[in-house]
Design an enzyme around this catalytic site. Structure first.
Site, PDB file in Angstrom:
ATOM      1  N   CYS A   1       0.837  -1.207   0.000  1.00  0.00           N
ATOM      2  CA  CYS A   1       0.000   0.000   0.000  1.00  0.00           C
ATOM      3  C   CYS A   1       0.871   1.257   0.000  1.00  0.00           C
ATOM      4  CB  CYS A   1      -0.935  -0.004   1.204  1.00  0.00           C
ATOM      5  SG  CYS A   1      -2.067   1.395   1.232  1.00  0.00           S
TER       6      CYS A   1
ATOM      7  N   CYS B   1      -0.529   4.179   1.996  1.00  0.00           N
ATOM      8  CA  CYS B   1      -0.404   4.002   3.457  1.00  0.00           C
ATOM      9  C   CYS B   1       1.036   4.209   3.916  1.00  0.00           C
ATOM     10  CB  CYS B   1      -0.824   2.597   3.866  1.00  0.00           C
ATOM     11  SG  CYS B   1      -2.341   2.019   3.109  1.00  0.00           S
ATOM     12  N   ASP B   2       1.979   3.635   3.194  1.00  0.00           N
ATOM     13  CA  ASP B   2       3.343   3.524   3.718  1.00  0.00           C
ATOM     14  C   ASP B   2       4.385   4.377   2.987  1.00  0.00           C
ATOM     15  OD1 ASP B   2       2.431   1.754   5.614  1.00  0.00           O
ATOM     16  OD2 ASP B   2       2.812  -0.008   4.378  1.00  0.00           O
TER      17      ASP B   2
HETATM   18  C1  LIG Z   1       0.242  -3.729   4.877  1.00  0.00           C
HETATM   19  C2  LIG Z   1      -0.938  -2.794   4.852  1.00  0.00           C
HETATM   20  C3  LIG Z   1      -0.832  -1.553   5.449  1.00  0.00           C
HETATM   21  C4  LIG Z   1      -1.912  -0.692   5.428  1.00  0.00           C
HETATM   22  N1  LIG Z   1      -1.782   0.511   6.029  1.00  0.00           N
HETATM   23  C5  LIG Z   1      -2.823   1.361   6.052  1.00  0.00           C
HETATM   24  C6  LIG Z   1      -2.723   2.638   6.678  1.00  0.00           C
HETATM   25  O1  LIG Z   1      -1.670   2.992   7.214  1.00  0.00           O
HETATM   26  N2  LIG Z   1      -3.811   3.439   6.648  1.00  0.00           N
HETATM   27  C7  LIG Z   1      -4.984   3.075   6.048  1.00  0.00           C
HETATM   28  O2  LIG Z   1      -5.952   3.837   6.063  1.00  0.00           O
HETATM   29  N3  LIG Z   1      -5.116   1.888   5.427  1.00  0.00           N
HETATM   30  C8  LIG Z   1      -4.068   1.019   5.406  1.00  0.00           C
HETATM   31  N4  LIG Z   1      -4.187  -0.179   4.770  1.00  0.00           N
HETATM   32  C9  LIG Z   1      -5.451  -0.500   4.100  1.00  0.00           C
HETATM   33  C10 LIG Z   1      -6.488  -0.934   5.147  1.00  0.00           C
HETATM   34  O3  LIG Z   1      -5.925  -1.947   5.958  1.00  0.00           O
HETATM   35  C11 LIG Z   1      -7.755  -1.432   4.485  1.00  0.00           C
HETATM   36  O4  LIG Z   1      -8.262  -0.462   3.600  1.00  0.00           O
HETATM   37  C12 LIG Z   1      -8.822  -1.732   5.545  1.00  0.00           C
HETATM   38  O5  LIG Z   1      -8.334  -2.647   6.498  1.00  0.00           O
HETATM   39  C13 LIG Z   1     -10.074  -2.301   4.918  1.00  0.00           C
HETATM   40  O6  LIG Z   1     -10.966  -2.565   5.951  1.00  0.00           O
HETATM   41  P1  LIG Z   1     -12.141  -3.633   5.804  1.00  0.00           P
HETATM   42  O7  LIG Z   1     -12.824  -3.608   7.107  1.00  0.00           O
HETATM   43  O8  LIG Z   1     -12.910  -3.374   4.581  1.00  0.00           O
HETATM   44  O9  LIG Z   1     -11.432  -5.040   5.550  1.00  0.00           O
HETATM   45  P2  LIG Z   1     -10.212  -5.821   6.188  1.00  0.00           P
HETATM   46  O10 LIG Z   1      -9.381  -4.999   7.070  1.00  0.00           O
HETATM   47  O11 LIG Z   1      -9.593  -6.500   5.033  1.00  0.00           O
HETATM   48  O12 LIG Z   1     -10.936  -6.914   7.103  1.00  0.00           O
HETATM   49  C14 LIG Z   1     -11.671  -7.947   6.531  1.00  0.00           C
HETATM   50  C15 LIG Z   1     -12.217  -8.815   7.637  1.00  0.00           C
HETATM   51  O13 LIG Z   1     -13.114  -9.764   7.081  1.00  0.00           O
HETATM   52  C16 LIG Z   1     -12.857 -11.023   7.642  1.00  0.00           C
HETATM   53  N5  LIG Z   1     -13.385 -12.038   6.727  1.00  0.00           N
HETATM   54  C17 LIG Z   1     -13.054 -12.274   5.435  1.00  0.00           C
HETATM   55  N6  LIG Z   1     -13.774 -13.306   4.943  1.00  0.00           N
HETATM   56  C18 LIG Z   1     -14.582 -13.703   5.958  1.00  0.00           C
HETATM   57  C19 LIG Z   1     -15.566 -14.723   6.089  1.00  0.00           C
HETATM   58  N7  LIG Z   1     -15.883 -15.537   5.074  1.00  0.00           N
HETATM   59  N8  LIG Z   1     -16.215 -14.860   7.274  1.00  0.00           N
HETATM   60  C20 LIG Z   1     -15.930 -14.034   8.329  1.00  0.00           C
HETATM   61  N9  LIG Z   1     -15.018 -13.040   8.249  1.00  0.00           N
HETATM   62  C21 LIG Z   1     -14.355 -12.893   7.087  1.00  0.00           C
HETATM   63  C22 LIG Z   1     -11.369 -11.043   7.879  1.00  0.00           C
HETATM   64  O14 LIG Z   1     -11.011 -12.020   8.847  1.00  0.00           O
HETATM   65  C23 LIG Z   1     -11.158  -9.626   8.378  1.00  0.00           C
HETATM   66  O15 LIG Z   1     -11.417  -9.555   9.753  1.00  0.00           O
HETATM   67  C24 LIG Z   1      -3.126  -1.073   4.787  1.00  0.00           C
HETATM   68  C25 LIG Z   1      -3.239  -2.335   4.191  1.00  0.00           C
HETATM   69  C26 LIG Z   1      -2.160  -3.198   4.223  1.00  0.00           C
HETATM   70  C27 LIG Z   1      -2.302  -4.561   3.595  1.00  0.00           C
END
Ligand SMILES: Cc1cc2nc3c(=O)[nH]c(=O)nc-3n(C[C@H](O)[C@H](O)[C@H](O)COP(=O)(O)OP(=O)(O)OC[C@H]3O[C@@H](n4cnc5c(N)ncnc54)[C@H](O)[C@@H]3O)c2cc1C
Length: 325
Positions: free
Chosen positions: A141, A144-145
């Site tokens: 990302c 992000c980083d």
């Molecule tokens: C290395 C890295 C660094 C990042 N740094 C930043 C940052 O500094 N700032 C920022 O704003 N964003 C950052 N991001 C992006 C950010 O993490 C994502 O945009 C954000 O987490 C998305 O949130 P979400 O809730 O949609 O999904 P996610 O965080 O992807 O969470 C998905 C959830 O769904 C669950 N899940 C999936 N399938 C199932 C299922 N079938 N049944 C039950 N549960 C399920 C998973 O276990 C997880 O808990 C970063 C991403 C990465 C990879």
């Protein structure tokens, strides 16, 4: 399969910023939400050390701590957070219909509303040195980083629109960006290619792949290989960004929810409504553009408000029980 069936008002699938924000709003509206955490409790942010851009943390915060705090905030209002994976779904087409979700191929949850917050997974190259240095200079990302590599030399892998966009983003911050494109051309749109080509501090290497990421604890360099000639070359970098795509975690909804060709769930404009009444989608599972924690949290909030309005319209058959005061 066991015969355990439980009927609830609101089921939230996923425990990232979208899921927990939806839970905070849903719990405060007495929807008695149940969250299933999935295979990655806390979501993608648990894989990163430093989150500097989530509002409210002036000193920044590490990802796992932030997600524990979001969980605690959701639980404070009575959210029932459970460990488990949604493994199958049967979504109703009827307004007011009951949706069925199987957890861990065993228990069945019947829900009047579902908020999908299953996120997306960044694709990695899956070579050992890259995996070892994830969080130590290897990131998926740039937005992000990238900031942590201000004035430094970095590389980015990928040739699509996201890679091109992230390369130009990095070029504004970093001293030099080496872009590794596997083919002899980029897949990115002509406009994006033009943008990348116009920036003096981006060097594009075509037909080039990562042979190994160099460094013990942190990234110190990159050995690249030309896939036509086999020639290898080492460069000194401090950050390596992987921009070869994301896979939304939406396979279990295929055939029932409208999605684009990559698997992002399609929601109505200005809403989190999917094509099934009472089913709402939030976060990275439906957002291929912004993919940030704060935008995921924002759509999580929207999904809970949409679910609350939907339940008010249909008249929930389940009595609310206040789990907080
Ligand atoms: C290395 C890295 C660094 C990042 N740094 C930043 C940052 O500094 N700032 C920022 O704003 N964003 C950052 N991001 C992006 C950010 O993490 C994502 O945009 C954000 O987490 C998305 O949130 P979400 O809730 O949609 O999904 P996610 O965080 O992807 O969470 C998905 C959830 O769904 C669950 N899940 C999936 N399938 C199932 C299922 N079938 N049944 C039950 N549960 C399920 C998973 O276990 C997880 O808990 C970063 C991403 C990465 C990879």
């Amino acid at each position: 399969m066991s015969e355990q069936i439980e009927r609830i008002k609101t089921l939230i699938i996923g425990s990232g910023p979208a899921g927990y924000t939806a839970a905070i709003y849903a719990a405060r509206a007495d929807l008695n939400p149940v969250v299933y955490t999935g295979m990655e409790p806390g979501g993608q942010l648990t894989t990163t050390t430093e989150v500097d851009n989530f509002p409210g943390y002036p000193e920044g915060i590490d990802g796992p701590t932030m997600m524990v705090q979001l969980q605690q905030q959701a639980e404070r209002f009575g959210t029932d957070v459970r460990v488990g994976m949604a493994t199958a779904v049967e979504l109703s087409d009827e307004v007011g219909g009951i949706h069925k979700v199987t957890i861990d191929n065993d228990k069945v949850i019947e829900a009047e509303t579902i908020i999908i917050s299953t996120g997306a997974s960044a694709k990695y190259l899956n070579i050992p040195s890259e995996q070892r240095l994830r969080g130590g200079g290897v990131s998926a990302c740039a937005v992000c980083d990238g900031f942590f590599y201000k004035g430094q030399e970095v590389a980015i892998v990928g040739g699509g629109d996201t890679a091109a966009e992230e390369a130009s983003y990095l070029a504004n911050i970093c001293k030099k960006v080496t872009m590794l494109v596997r083919k002899d051309h980029m897949r990115a749109s002509k406009a994006m290619q033009h943008r990348v080509n116009s920036l003096d501090n981006i060097e594009i290497r075509y037909n080039t792949e990562v042979d190994e990421v160099l460094g013990d604890q942190v990234v110190e360099g990159l050995r690249m290989v030309n896939n036509q000639t086999g020639e290898k070359e080492e460069i000194a970098i401090t950050g390596l960004f992987i921009a070869i795509g994301h896979k939304p975690n939406t396979d279990i909804f295929k055939g029932q929810l409208e999605m684009d060709d990559v698997g992002y769930i399609i929601t109505e404009p200005d809403s989190t409504k999917t094509n099934k009444p009472g089913v709402f989608a939030s976060g990275d599972a439906q957002d291929k553009i912004y993919r940030q924690a704060v935008t995921a949290a924002g759509t999580g909030c929207m999904a809970a408000l949409d679910a609350e309005r939907y339940l008010a319209t249909i008249g929930s058959a389940i009595e609310a029980t206040a789990r907080w005061d």
